[in-house]
Design an enzyme around this catalytic site. Structure first.
Site, short mmCIF file in Angstrom:
data_model
loop_
_atom_site.label_atom_id
_atom_site.label_comp_id
_atom_site.label_asym_id
_atom_site.label_seq_id
_atom_site.Cartn_x
_atom_site.Cartn_y
_atom_site.Cartn_z
N ASN A 427 0.81 -1.28 -0.29
CA ASN A 427 -0.19 -0.32 0.05
C ASN A 427 1.15 0.96 -0.32
OD1 ASN A 427 -2.84 1.72 0.27
ND2 ASN A 427 -0.86 2.23 2.15
N GLU A 428 0.85 1.81 -1.39
CA GLU A 428 1.29 3.36 -0.98
C GLU A 428 3.18 3.36 -0.53
OE1 GLU A 428 -0.96 5.89 1.39
OE2 GLU A 428 -2.48 5.66 -0.06
N CYS A 429 3.28 2.21 -0.94
CA CYS A 429 4.88 2.41 -0.56
C CYS A 429 5.55 3.37 -2.25
CB CYS A 429 5.54 0.94 -0.47
SG CYS A 429 5.11 0.54 1.13
#
Length: 815
Positions: A427-429
């Site tokens: 998620n969103e890295c």
């Protein structure tokens, strides 16, 4: 196979010795599964962690080390000539395990299952098992000091420990880095050969045939004495049966099934679940081991390019599915408290809200089996993140090897579920790295986990299921670019952009967007003292974990609706604003189909009583916004779009039925008087699943004699209301509405119902009661129209009709 659960006679204590912790240094009784926090709470040694700001007072718990112990005898039914295995399904997190004063294990991943052969260490009587838990904060910080600080959102040390990342605190949840035995521990004795893992895949489907593959992995001594019997049955009828006589440690069997019953997402068909049975026998036909799984026959594809253009769409059984989803976070800060029934209620509510996908977010946990089983039964597809969120992650050898085992174990455990639609790396890295550190995402620490390690493991472990490296992610330099892949729309809300600006979004697929509102009034009674129940109270604001979250609540509320700080009115209006925001966004993206192929709301649930983006609060009470989502996620909806001097009434159809016949009714309402000044009826028939303009209204019709309100309603052939929508050119806060006089009646049938009727157009009617819930809220009533609402009553609650409070926007806008 024999199995004995070790869940009795457990005790625990703090291992740190200090004067302040004296009363915690003595052995105390506890529950397994459990956590230190919940055990202390059960003993009355701490107050409710969720009450007001108790979170701050309880941080010492996570900074201490704790010890758990029990004693047990070797079960009489265990054979003396077979190995004894101890299995730890889940230890949270940094655990040193001792048996009879000898160290047998050192564990560091709450997402892994650990098995140890203890045959040489176990006694017949009085075995002493001790587990020493190290503070996750101290452990993570020590690794950060050793390897260096990485770019991370929220508590930088958290990425060094394979533990639920949300437990360190998030912008919707408190900081409670837990410790304890959060899943079962048991003794196991296997036969000389046993079933290690069982996989099921649908390879192809045609009009009247499916080809499936069953993979059976065995462990132990596998030889020519072994026989495998594999069967598939449906509704207690045997469909296929195969005997495998040449058995190996790895066995693949392909099966052709005539006229298969296909598994479909919710609202697109049924969810038939076959029983896959695998029996391992010896040559004398004695059963050595067996395993059973519920499986579904279906194919799923992620399409990224079509006709030379980028897209992002899901095909199930070769049919396009518009995704109507919600994001799922762990539903309690203390995971062992979550019962099967709690999962069941949440996912029934999700299905009732017309959802067809759940995204399991990467900062939580790989969930318990019950969640995936429920999604199989309910037709809720699962977007499954791997557990990495909002940061850079280490790439040193020990970390990578730990993650590798974690991924293999969880993929093998979950692979057979038909609801599992897509694996996602994190998620969103990548997106946060691109925004805040470097435009080259390949420099992101952890990049090789999502782009090399995981996809390579999946080629072997689950090759038939789509994999996507991150959310958001695409083919452009910016991972959140709207021209490819999927996006997270956080300009709206988090970057202070109003939801009306959603019309500028042209995403292919939106897997996060949201708007905040407080939990329901009844939820706050247990966690806020009466004096602290006000919208500007610091204790109330403490339960909004987003920086300047409360400021956004007030700003966006003042942009659209009348303002009041009276407690009951504020909660109604703030929840209404959340509902209108989600409605507007989803309507836009549905009207933008087939370019936009799905939306996943942030978020379905909460882990504590909060002011957050959830549509169902921590008491399992749907907020007002839930009913707006249920309405706009319906298969058939009206969207109303202004185009130059015309208002287009569109009918959006995503049902499995292509042909729709109905009646459109339009009412133009004069604001101040509430009179219906014009009315139109039109029969229509639609032969496809697209956005269809079914009527056009000249904008001047709404401007004659002042600013008026348009209400559009569609009824089916049986005169049942399918959908209702509205259009006005002003903000609601600037509208004058007549006072509504509501009549309420109760009827006792098999269930209890309340019928409500109004003398004037009444907008966003809401019913509230301290002990009961209603199956409809936030609806629009036309004059003389009666709305029948089912009462959902707690069997222990006293239903007092006089305690029902009714809210509507008319109350705040009448002069």
């Amino acid at each position: 196979m024999k199995k004995i659960v070790l869940n009795k006679n457990w005790k625990f204590k703090v291992s740190d010795v200090s004067r302040e912790l004296g009363k915690f240094t003595k052995w105390m009784s506890c529950s397994v599964p459990g956590t230190v926090h919940t055990d202390l709470l059960e003993l009355g040694l701490i107050e409710d962690p969720f009450f007001e700001d108790n979170e701050l007072k309880l941080q010492w718990i996570s900074n201490c080390d704790w010890i758990y112990k029990t004693s047990f005898d070797l079960p009489d039914e265990f054979k003396s000539d077979s190995p004894v295995i101890i299995v730890f399904e889940g230890l949270d997190t940094i655990a040193e395990v001792w048996l009879n004063k000898e160290q047998i294990g050192n564990f560091n991943n709450m997402f892994r299952r650990y098995e140890l052969d203890i045959t040489s260490k176990i006694k017949d009587k009085n075995n002493e098992l001790e587990i020493k838990f190290t503070s996750p904060i101290k452990y993570a910080k020590s690794l950060e000091e050793k390897h260096g600080k990485l770019y991370v959102e929220v508590n930088t040390e958290r990425v060094y420990i394979r533990k639920a990342q949300y437990s360190f605190g998030w912008d919707w949840g408190p900081s409670f880095p837990t410790m304890g035995i959060y899943k079962p521990i048991y003794l196991l004795q296997k036969d000389k050969a046993s079933i290690k893992n069982l996989k099921f895949s649908t390879l192809s489907i045609s009009e009247n045939k499916a080809v499936v593959e069953v993979d059976v992995d065995l462990e132990g001594i596998v030889n020519s004495d072994c026989i495998l019997e594999i069967s598939l049955s449906l509704k207690r009828q045997l469909i296929e049966e195969i005997t495998v006589k040449d058995v190996f440690n790895t066995n693949k069997v392909r099966v052709e099934i005539d006229n298969p019953a296909l598994w479909w997402p919710s609202c697109q068909g049924d969810q038939p679940l076959y029983i896959l049975s695998v029996i391992l026998k010896n040559k004398n036909k004695k059963i050595i081991d067996l395993d059973k799984r519920k499986v579904g026959i279906r194919t799923i594809e992620l399409i990224l390019e079509e006709n030379g253009e980028n897209t992002f769409k899901m095909l199930v059984n070769k049919k396009e599915i518009f995704i109507k989803g919600v994001n799922w976070i762990p539903t309690d800060s203390f995971l062992p408290r979550v019962s099967d029934e709690r999962y069941r209620k949440f996912f029934f509510l999700a299905k009732k809200a017309n959802c067809n996908m759940i995204r399991i977010w990467g900062g939580g946990v790989y969930e318990r089996d019950i969640l995936y089983e429920l999604c199989d039964e309910l037709g809720l597809m699962i977007w499954q993140d791997f557990m990495f969120a909002c940061g850079s992650y280490p790439e040193h050898e020990e970390f990578i090897e730990n993650v590798k085992i974690e991924i293999i174990q969880n993929v093998e455990r979950l692979q057979h579920h038909p609801s599992l639609a897509l694996w996602c790396g994190n998620n969103e890295c990548e997106w946060l790295w691109y925004q805040n550190r470097d435009k080259d995402i390949t420099k992101l620490p952890g990049h090789k986990i999502y782009h090399n390690l995981i996809p390579n493991l999946l080629k072997e472990a689950d090759p038939m299921r789509p994999y996507w490296p991150s959310s958001p992610f695409g083919l452009n330099e910016d991972p959140n670019d709207q021209s490819s892949g999927n996006t997270h729309q956080w300009n709206i809300w988090s970057n202070w952009i109003d939801y009306t600006e959603v019309i500028k979004d042209n995403s292919l697929f939106v897997s996060e967007f949201g708007f905040q509102a407080p939990a329901n009034k009844s939820t706050w009674t247990a966690v806020l003292s009466k004096d602290n129940r006000s919208c500007d109270n610091p204790m109330f604001e403490f339960h909004n974990k987003q920086i300047e979250g409360q400021k956004r609540i007030f700003q966006f509320l003042s942009d659209h609706l009348p303002m009041t700080c009276e407690w009951n009115d504020f909660i109604y209006l703030a929840q209404l604003n959340q509902g209108l925001a989600l409605k507007s966004c989803i309507e836009h993206w549905r009207a933008n189909w087939p370019r936009t192929n799905g939306t996943i709301i942030w978020q379905l649930n909460d882990c504590w009583p909060a002011i957050s983006w959830s549509i169902i609060d921590s008491d399992l009470a749907p907020k007002l916004s839930y009913f707006f989502v249920k309405d706009v996620y319906s298969d058939q909806i009206i969207t109303i779009i202004k185009e130059n001097s015309t208002i287009n009434i569109n009918f959006n159809n995503h049902s499995k039925t292509k042909t729709i016949c109905g009646l459109l009714k339009l009412h133009i309402i004069e604001q101040q008087s509430g009179k219906v000044i014009k009315e139109y009826d039109k029969q229509f028939s639609i032969q496809n699943c697209r956005n269809n303009i079914i009527y056009k209204v000249p904008i001047q019709e709404l401007r004659n004699s002042g600013d008026n309100i348009l209400i559009a309603s569609v009824y089916n052939e049986n005169d049942k209301l399918l959908h209702r929508n509205f259009y006005l050119e002003q903000e609601w806060k600037n509208v004058n509405l007549p006072e509504a006089k509501l009549e309420i009646e109760f009827t006792e049938e098999s269930d209890t119902y309340v019928s409500i009727k109004s003398n004037t157009p009444t907008f966003f009617v809401d019913l509230s009661h301290p002990h009961i819930k209603f199956d409809a809220r936030g609806f629009i009533l036309l004059p003389g129209e009666t709305k029948k609402i089912k009462i959902i009553q707690n069997c222990n609650a006293q239903f007092e009709p006089d305690n029902i409070k009714v809210y509507s926007l008319n109350k705040y806008l009448s002069s």
